[in-house]
Design a protein around this motif. Structure first.
Motif, PDB file in Angstrom:
ATOM      1  N   GLY A   1       8.727  -0.798  -5.058  1.00 56.18           N
ATOM      2  CA  GLY A   1       7.869  -0.977  -3.896  1.00 56.18           C
ATOM      3  C   GLY A   1       8.460  -0.406  -2.631  1.00 56.18           C
ATOM      4  N   VAL A   2       9.754  -0.649  -2.411  1.00 58.29           N
ATOM      5  CA  VAL A   2      10.423  -0.146  -1.210  1.00 58.29           C
ATOM      6  C   VAL A   2      10.435   1.379  -1.203  1.00 58.29           C
ATOM      7  N   GLU A   3      10.796   1.981  -2.328  1.00 58.26           N
ATOM      8  CA  GLU A   3      10.871   3.440  -2.386  1.00 58.26           C
ATOM      9  C   GLU A   3       9.492   4.084  -2.283  1.00 58.26           C
ATOM     10  N   LEU A   4       8.469   3.462  -2.884  1.00 61.33           N
ATOM     11  CA  LEU A   4       7.120   4.004  -2.781  1.00 61.33           C
ATOM     12  C   LEU A   4       6.624   3.963  -1.340  1.00 61.33           C
ATOM     13  N   ALA A   5       6.884   2.867  -0.637  1.00 63.79           N
ATOM     14  CA  ALA A   5       6.453   2.761   0.759  1.00 63.79           C
ATOM     15  C   ALA A   5       7.044   3.896   1.592  1.00 63.79           C
ATOM     16  N   ALA A   6       8.327   4.193   1.386  1.00 67.07           N
ATOM     17  CA  ALA A   6       8.963   5.281   2.134  1.00 67.07           C
ATOM     18  C   ALA A   6       8.378   6.635   1.755  1.00 67.07           C
ATOM     19  N   GLU A   7       8.098   6.848   0.477  1.00 67.48           N
ATOM     20  CA  GLU A   7       7.537   8.130   0.036  1.00 67.48           C
ATOM     21  C   GLU A   7       6.133   8.338   0.588  1.00 67.48           C
ATOM     22  N   LEU A   8       5.356   7.278   0.738  1.00 68.23           N
ATOM     23  CA  LEU A   8       4.010   7.407   1.303  1.00 68.23           C
ATOM     24  C   LEU A   8       4.079   7.821   2.773  1.00 68.23           C
TER      25      LEU A   8
ATOM     26  N   LEU B   1      -6.534   4.676   7.045  1.00 65.91           N
ATOM     27  CA  LEU B   1      -6.360   4.361   5.622  1.00 65.91           C
ATOM     28  C   LEU B   1      -5.276   3.301   5.493  1.00 65.91           C
ATOM     29  N   HIS B   2      -5.649   2.128   5.005  1.00 67.62           N
ATOM     30  CA  HIS B   2      -4.703   1.033   4.806  1.00 67.62           C
ATOM     31  C   HIS B   2      -4.231   1.033   3.348  1.00 67.62           C
ATOM     32  N   ILE B   3      -2.929   1.102   3.159  1.00 68.80           N
ATOM     33  CA  ILE B   3      -2.336   1.065   1.823  1.00 68.80           C
ATOM     34  C   ILE B   3      -1.440  -0.161   1.738  1.00 68.80           C
ATOM     35  N   ALA B   4      -1.644  -0.986   0.734  1.00 61.84           N
ATOM     36  CA  ALA B   4      -0.835  -2.183   0.534  1.00 61.84           C
ATOM     37  C   ALA B   4      -0.013  -2.033  -0.744  1.00 61.84           C
ATOM     38  N   VAL B   5       1.288  -2.225  -0.617  1.00 62.79           N
ATOM     39  CA  VAL B   5       2.207  -2.185  -1.754  1.00 62.79           C
ATOM     40  C   VAL B   5       2.700  -3.606  -1.990  1.00 62.79           C
ATOM     41  N   VAL B   6       2.385  -4.171  -3.138  1.00 59.06           N
ATOM     42  CA  VAL B   6       2.783  -5.537  -3.449  1.00 59.06           C
ATOM     43  C   VAL B   6       4.032  -5.500  -4.317  1.00 59.06           C
ATOM     44  N   GLY B   7       5.118  -6.058  -3.804  1.00 60.12           N
ATOM     45  CA  GLY B   7       6.377  -6.070  -4.531  1.00 60.12           C
ATOM     46  C   GLY B   7       7.467  -5.394  -3.729  1.00 60.12           C
ATOM     47  N   GLY B   8       8.467  -6.165  -3.311  1.00 60.03           N
ATOM     48  CA  GLY B   8       9.531  -5.636  -2.480  1.00 60.03           C
ATOM     49  C   GLY B   8      10.794  -5.310  -3.240  1.00 60.03           C
ATOM     50  N   GLY B   9      10.671  -4.975  -4.535  1.00 63.24           N
ATOM     51  CA  GLY B   9      11.815  -4.491  -5.287  1.00 63.24           C
ATOM     52  C   GLY B   9      12.031  -3.016  -5.018  1.00 63.24           C
ATOM     53  N   ALA B  10      12.874  -2.381  -5.823  1.00 62.08           N
ATOM     54  CA  ALA B  10      13.204  -0.977  -5.591  1.00 62.08           C
ATOM     55  C   ALA B  10      11.966  -0.086  -5.643  1.00 62.08           C
TER      56      ALA B  10
END
Length: 450
Positions: free
Chosen positions: A197-204, A186-195
């Motif tokens: 986007g960064v926090e969502l990537a870690a939570e995933l 499963l490929h998940i792409a988060v667009v946006g490296g602000g707070a």
């Protein structure tokens, strides 16, 4: 940007003819129940004693969730039912009125706001409505800015509200279960490296790790998260040391971080990048850029920026109408000492709310409004259970100091708990904290599929 014909930076006195008539109280209408709007609605009725007022809060959601926590709701590492505050319940406890609805427009001459028709699951519930005001406070928040990128609205999810975060959670859970069953990636792409986007990537990543505890062995290796930022660095609004530390931690967690990479189009199963390459992703979330809602762009001629933010003066009153205030992410204020607009941040919204709570009672009695003064108390980015990083802001003995680890995590927790205390009172807020601590030991670590 629409310009004001008679802008004034001087504090405005209350105009007696805008007050309520002897037969009715002064009507204060707050549009937007986010950090600023809900704090004002919750505390203002208790601050005004000599003047007869009625406070009405308007929001399109039935319940409130602290916006910096939406990414945890989206990932499912926090249960929304434990963290939301019902507007109806809060209105009963804090003596204001609540109306469900979404802002459509404002008539400044008639002093009315108009709400769009209310629908639930496509069924009409309420027609278009009008609400009269004597003082209007706009606190409608912000949303992700797609910058007109083709396909974003059709193929990318956002997490700017409680309902959007819940929708993202349902989608990510379904796709993870499908990948687990099919033994696929499963490929998940988060667009946006602000707070966000960064926090969502870690939570995933944390969601995939925690899922193994409940029997989803191997899922951690099947979930691939990519974080895309068009700028040269992540967390552009943070000090470099914070941004570098956060990137290094994400990469150690297995997140692919792409900086200096611009998305030019979104399609059903991929993102197209400016260099011509294609990034495959079954789930795409857009967390890049910030703008106020489209409704703010056409509020009876009020001055706005190109991002739809409402321009306000030092007293937080709009440049064309002293009866209308704008606070939080939907407003644009450029203090003279900074020379640039304040950032769309939770601490700005809270400080502006506190300013109005403190000074509106006097203004309603005819005293001048003092100018708003902002203090930078620093910022913290939390990577869930994997750490936190922050700076101490521009005050005290440790100006600009760097914090990390347990100290930064505790700081992040205290920000949230102090906000709950302001909404519910010290003792009630403390009980909520205690209940959350108990739930963390007796309930699932993640929100499991129904």
């Amino acid at each position: 940007m629409r310009k004001s014909s008679t802008p004034s930076d001087k504090p405005q006195r209350h105009d007696p003819d805008q007050g309520g008539t002897p037969s009715r109280p002064h009507q204060i209408v707050i549009v937007g129940g986010g950090i600023a709007g809900l704090e004002i609605a919750s505390k203002l009725p208790g601050r005004i004693r000599r003047t007869s007022i009625a406070v009405t809060l308007v929001d399109r959601e039935p319940a409130y969730v602290w916006k910096p926590m939406l990414h945890t709701i989206a990932a499912g590492t926090t249960d929304v039912s434990q963290q939301e505050t019902s507007y109806i319940s809060q209105a009963r406890n804090r003596r204001f009125m609540f109306e469900t609805g979404e802002l459509k427009g404002v008539d400044r001459k008639k002093r009315k706001i108009y709400l769009n028709p209310l629908e639930i699951d496509g069924r009409p519930i309420l027609p278009e409505r009008a609400i009269s005001y004597d003082t209007l406070i706009l606190a409608t928040g912000s949303e992700a800015n797609d910058f007109g990128t083709p396909g974003v609205r059709d193929h990318c999810l956002t997490i700017d509200s409680r309902s959007q975060a819940m929708n993202f959670n349902r989608e990510v859970m379904a796709l993870m279960l499908a990948a687990l069953a099919a033994k696929s990636i499963l490929h998940i792409a988060v667009v946006g490296g602000g707070a966000t986007g960064v926090e969502l990537a870690a939570e995933l990543v944390q969601l995939a790790d925690a899922s193994a505890y409940y029997g989803a062995a191997g899922l951690r290796d099947q979930v691939k998260v990519t974080l895309i930022e068009s700028g040269p660095n992540l967390l552009g609004a943070f000090p470099d040391r914070v941004a570098i530390a956060a990137r290094e931690r994400l990469e150690r967690l297995g997140v692919a971080v792409l900086t200096g990479t611009r998305v030019v189009a979104a399609e059903a199963d991929c993102l197209r990048l400016a260099d011509g390459t294609q990034l495959n992703a079954e789930l795409k979330v857009w967390a890049a850029g910030v703008k106020a809602s489209d409704a703010c762009a056409s509020l009876d001629g009020l001055e706005v920026t190109r991002n739809n933010q409402i321009v306000v003066g030092p007293t937080l009153q709009t440049t064309l109408d002293p009866r209308i205030f704008a606070v939080g992410d939907c407003s644009s204020l450029s203090p003279g000492e900074l020379g640039k607009p304040l950032p769309p941040a939770a601490q700005v919204a809270h400080q502006q709310a506190s300013h109005l709570i403190r000074h509106l009672p006097g203004w309603l009695e005819g005293r001048e409004l003092p100018p708003f003064s902002y203090r930078d108390f620093g910022s913290i980015v939390s990577l869930g259970g994997y750490g936190a990083y922050g700076s101490l802001g521009q005050f005290g003995l440790f100006t600009g100091g760097f914090i990390r680890g347990r100290v930064a995590q505790l700081g992040h927790v205290l920000l949230y708990r102090s906000h709950q205390s302001r909404l519910h009172g010290f003792w009630h807020g403390g009980l909520i904290w205690l209940a959350d601590m108990i739930n963390s030991h007796v309930r699932a670590r993640i929100r499991l599929p129904d």
